[in-house]
Design an enzyme around this catalytic site. Structure first.
Site, mmCIF file in Angstrom:
data_model
loop_
_atom_site.group_PDB
_atom_site.id
_atom_site.type_symbol
_atom_site.label_atom_id
_atom_site.label_comp_id
_atom_site.label_asym_id
_atom_site.label_seq_id
_atom_site.Cartn_x
_atom_site.Cartn_y
_atom_site.Cartn_z
ATOM 1 N N ASP A 37 0.894 -1.247 -0.029
ATOM 2 C CA ASP A 37 0.037 0.206 -0.018
ATOM 3 C C ASP A 37 0.997 1.524 -0.130
ATOM 4 O O ASP A 37 1.971 1.414 0.708
ATOM 5 C CB ASP A 37 -0.818 -0.058 1.281
ATOM 6 N N ASP A 72 -0.904 -2.076 -4.899
ATOM 7 C CA ASP A 72 -2.081 -2.695 -4.111
ATOM 8 C C ASP A 72 -2.620 -1.203 -3.838
ATOM 9 O O ASP A 72 -2.965 -0.523 -4.632
ATOM 10 C CB ASP A 72 -1.563 -3.386 -2.765
ATOM 11 N N ARG A 87 -12.980 1.474 -5.706
ATOM 12 C CA ARG A 87 -13.069 1.920 -4.325
ATOM 13 C C ARG A 87 -12.633 3.274 -3.870
ATOM 14 O O ARG A 87 -11.671 3.392 -3.659
ATOM 15 C CB ARG A 87 -11.712 0.936 -3.697
#
Length: 823
Positions: free
Chosen positions: A248, A281, A333
């Protein structure tokens, strides 16, 4: 013997010599301010003051062609900056500028219960006693701080930024900590599985800010994890090329409270092992944490922007705010929500290939005042509505986006949608791919994307449940004991604010313009963008306090200008952007001193190797060259300029002349004069040039030692001239004389779509789909143009004051720039 008049050649990479500070730009930003100025002759350093207080040395940096200082921690209002050169240990003549600073928008759940996350107060100033540490590529492994590490108050000298945070984890140090990153910072030696880890041992009394300085602070190759931490702020960083174990860019892992992540740029990470990790990610994920605000962040084509969730089924006590974020062609998202109560307002959804907001597993999402432009599905509730119909008239579980998880609830108010598919609760008509359509066989009371209210304080009734799971909305936004005070923008105003303020200062140093016709619907990796991010290096040359700054020595006033071609400030997705890795010595000519006096007499010019001082000779005898040195009239000359693909020499002749350039040996095979290749014999190039502006460039590397200009005294001065130095990353242009003007013609990649006719002070535009036209004076000021200009085929510039200007044109998904001289 023909007399010679000496001229100076000003290298934009060295910015020339000035008797006093010349400020190119000084502006206020969000609780910060900055100034840029030309290096001062003989100055070994600079003292910069804000409101009479001297700022830290590390805030002063050299970018080669200009200096910059950023001042952080300012209250909103007016502030005075003073820049003074230090020459031989004494301050020289200073320049003073007054700027206006704005406040950050401290709205959202992160500021609940009286908390102000980070090392700053609510007014933007540092908390009392805060420790400031500066981290650069040079200091990332060596910076130290004495940290309290036990209940007795004992201090331990902790080394590296991660080592210092590891000491803070013990929970005994309460000094507010401000970690300020400067420039492009790659992996340090002490990262934890490739990430900075902010674990504060669940201390309620520790406050930490991680921030970037200026426009170009970058965490390159590493991410940031927050765990067991309270009162954390992360701001003004670009995060790219993350290759940590977690993957991330920034991730809140568990047990975090009162965290504010804002004004960051999120770029691609390295590809993961899963198919949906081609762009890295998560960009900014949050799990098992509460009282969080994510605001004014810029997401650049991220695949998975914001995952939000819990592993347990509790829906109580988990609150988060997303506001004024720019989801710039990111795919999905935005956020994807499990269980949380999430306020999602005033975000700009800009060409999103998969979906915007996704609600699953009993979450309650209040979507308010957002602007959706070509977001495929602005809002989705799992296992119902558009999640299963997917823009068709056939319902299928195979279309499910969220792994067939049970649905949550979305309450929507005052959102604007341009394009996309959206089904409101109970509607008889819905938006299908941007057009209104009859609801047909769809039961919009069971298959809906969101419950749309008509007034801010309206409840979503408990009778409205998710089709899968039977979950209801908890109306957290109407609970005065939970909800914070705020004022939402209208969607159009939100879009404008997002585009102006999201991301780093002034949008950061990495610029990219997406091609909406392609990128709105694409979710594959944009390979050109990826390549540019991987190649990013940064442009900081030196930091005051870490080493010697470049000292500029005096040169004569110039009428020959040597500059570097610069990548445009905005680029299409098929081009390399103006990033620090893709420009030459001078990243932006705006603000440089450029003489426009044409050469009208014979000139011989030679530099020393540092390109700052000159010797002048009468041209007598012959020229000879050898690798590494040039013999000229019995003298051995030092190198004047290392020419390569990023270097450009430009000058203006008032009369026809013979121009000779002397390179070392025969390396000068790819010399171009006005875009046309010319022959080099033993390193000597000789060309006959007409009156007008000319440019010399190279596609390989060679050392230039000498420039000789023999003016034809019999030729008459030109009545008009046209300057043409347009370029894009992929395009070049040459010039040819036609009826007294210079026409821009195609070299390799197509015609440059504009030309300036100096005799008529007219800018002619040949391009279609013109999106933007900007004109900058050499001091950096923007020339105001009418709003109708972009639709015109020619622009009258007769009202411009005489001088040098930079024209930038964005058209057809590409950006071009051209320097013009207004007589």
């Amino acid at each position: 013997m023909t007399s010679r008049v000496a001229i100076g050649v000003a290298l934009l990479g060295f910015a020339g010599a000035y008797a006093q500070v010349t400020v190119n730009k000084a502006e206020g930003w969000l609780e910060s301010a900055y100034a840029e100025w030309a290096p001062v002759s003989g100055a070994a350093s600079y003292n910069v003051y804000c409101d009479g207080n001297k700022i830290d040395n590390q805030l002063i940096r050299s970018y080669g062609s200009y200096m910059r200082a950023d001042v952080l921690g300012l209250k909103a209002g007016s502030h005075t900056l003073k820049i003074a050169p230090v020459v031989n240990g004494a301050e020289g003549t200073a320049a003073t500028k007054t700027v206006t600073v704005l406040a950050h928008d401290r709205t959202g759940f992160a500021f609940s219960n009286g908390r102000v996350p980070g090392a700053y107060n609510a007014d933007g100033t540092l908390k009392s006693g805060a420790a400031i540490l500066y981290i650069s590529e040079n200091t990332k492994n060596t910076v130290t701080m004495d940290v309290t590490t036990n209940a007795k108050g004992s201090k331990t000298t902790c080394k590296s930024f991660q080592g210092i945070l590891n000491c803070y984890k013990k929970g005994f140090e309460t000094t507010p900590l401000d970690l300020r990153f400067i420039g492009n910072v790659t992996d340090s030696d002490s990262l934890l599985r490739g990430d900075m880890m902010i674990d504060l041992g669940s201390s309620e009394n520790t406050y930490v800010t991680v921030e970037g300085v200026g426009e170009d602070a970058v965490a390159n190759g590493w991410g940031i994890r927050v765990k067991n931490a309270q009162n954390v702020e992360i701001r003004n960083l670009g995060i790219m090329n993350v290759n940590s174990n977690e993957g991330d860019n920034i991730g809140l892992q568990q047990n975090d409270q009162y965290v504010w992540v804002h004004n960051n740029d999120f770029f691609y990470g390295d590809a993961g092992s899963d198919a949906d990790q081609a762009k890295g990610d998560g960009a900014l994920d949050c799990k098992k944490s509460t009282y969080i605000t994510f605001s004014y962040n810029h997401f650049w084509d991220n695949g998975k922007s914001n995952l939000l969730g819990l592993s347990e089924g509790s829906t109580d006590g988990y609150y988060i705010t997303y506001h004024h974020n720019w989801y710039d062609h990111s795919d999905s998202r935005h956020p994807r929500v499990r269980y949380y109560s999430a306020h999602v307002y005033n975000n700009y959804y800009d060409g999103n290939a998969k979906y915007g907001i996704g609600s699953t597993l009993g979450s309650s999402v209040f979507a308010e005042g957002n602007y959706f432009r070509n977001c495929k599905f602005p809002m989705l509730t799992s296992m119902q509505g558009s999640d299963l119909y997917a823009g068709t008239t056939s319902k299928s579980n195979d279309n499910a986006t969220f792994s067939k998880e049970a649905g949550g609830s979305i309450k929507a108010f005052n959102n604007y949608m341009e394009g996309g598919t959206f089904i409101a609760y109970g509607t008889s008509k819905y938006m299908l791919k941007g057009a209104e359509a009859s609801i047909g066989s769809i039961d919009s009371k069971t298959d809906f994307d969101a419950y749309v209210i008509t007034s801010r304080n309206q409840e979503m009734p408990a009778s409205v449940k998710s089709l899968s799971g039977g979950n209801t909305y908890n109306n957290f936004d109407l609970n005065s004991s939970v909800m914070y005070k705020y004022t939402a923008d209208e969607p159009a105003a939100a879009k404008a604010n997002v585009m102006k303020y999201a991301g780093r200062v002034n949008g950061g140093d990495f610029k990219w313009t997406f091609d909406n016709s392609v990128d709105d619907a694409a979710y594959a990796v944009n390979q050109s963008l990826k390549n540019a991010l991987v190649a990013y290096k940064g442009m900081v040359k030196s930091i005051q306090g870490e080493g010697n700054l470049p000292v500029v020595t005096p040169t004569s006033s110039s009428s020959v200008t040597s500059s570097s071609s610069s990548t445009p400030k905005s680029s299409s997705s098929s081009q390399t952007p103006k990033s620090s890795s893709s420009v030459g010595v001078n990243e932006d000519p705006v603000g440089e001193e450029v003489s426009t006096t044409p050469i009208d007499k014979d000139v011989v010019h030679n530099f020393t190797e540092d390109a700052t001082s000159s010797d002048y000779f009468d041209f007598v005898g012959s020229l000879s060259t050898s690798k590494g040195a040039v013999a000229f009239d019995g003298l051995t000359l030092t190198r004047c300029l290392k020419m390569e693909s990023s270097t450009l020499i430009e000058f203006t002749l008032s009369k026809k002349a013979t121009v000779t350039l002397v390179f070392d040996s025969d390396f000068a095979k790819n010399v171009k004069v006005d875009g046309n290749k010319v022959a080099a014999s033993a390193g000597v190039v000789t060309v006959e040039l007409a009156a007008g502006t000319h440019k010399i460039a190279k596609g390989d590397v060679a050392n230039l030692f000498l420039i000789v200009v023999d003016v034809d005294e019999a030729s008459a001065p030109s009545s008009s001239s046209v300057t043409s130095s347009s370029s894009t990353t992929d395009e070049t242009s040459s010039s040819s004389e036609e009826g007294g003007t210079t026409a821009l013609v195609s070299v390799e990649y197509g015609a440059v779509p504009m030309r300036y006719v100096a005799s008529d002070a007219l800018l002619e535009i040949f391009a279609e789909n013109v999106r933007r036209l900007d004109i900058f004076a050499v001091n950096g000021n923007v020339v105001k143009l009418s709003t109708e200009v972009v639709s015109q085929s020619s622009v009258d510039l007769s009202n411009l004051k005489p001088g040098v200007y930079l024209v930038r044109l964005v058209a057809g998904g590409k950006a071009y720039q051209q320097k013009i001289v207004k007589r």
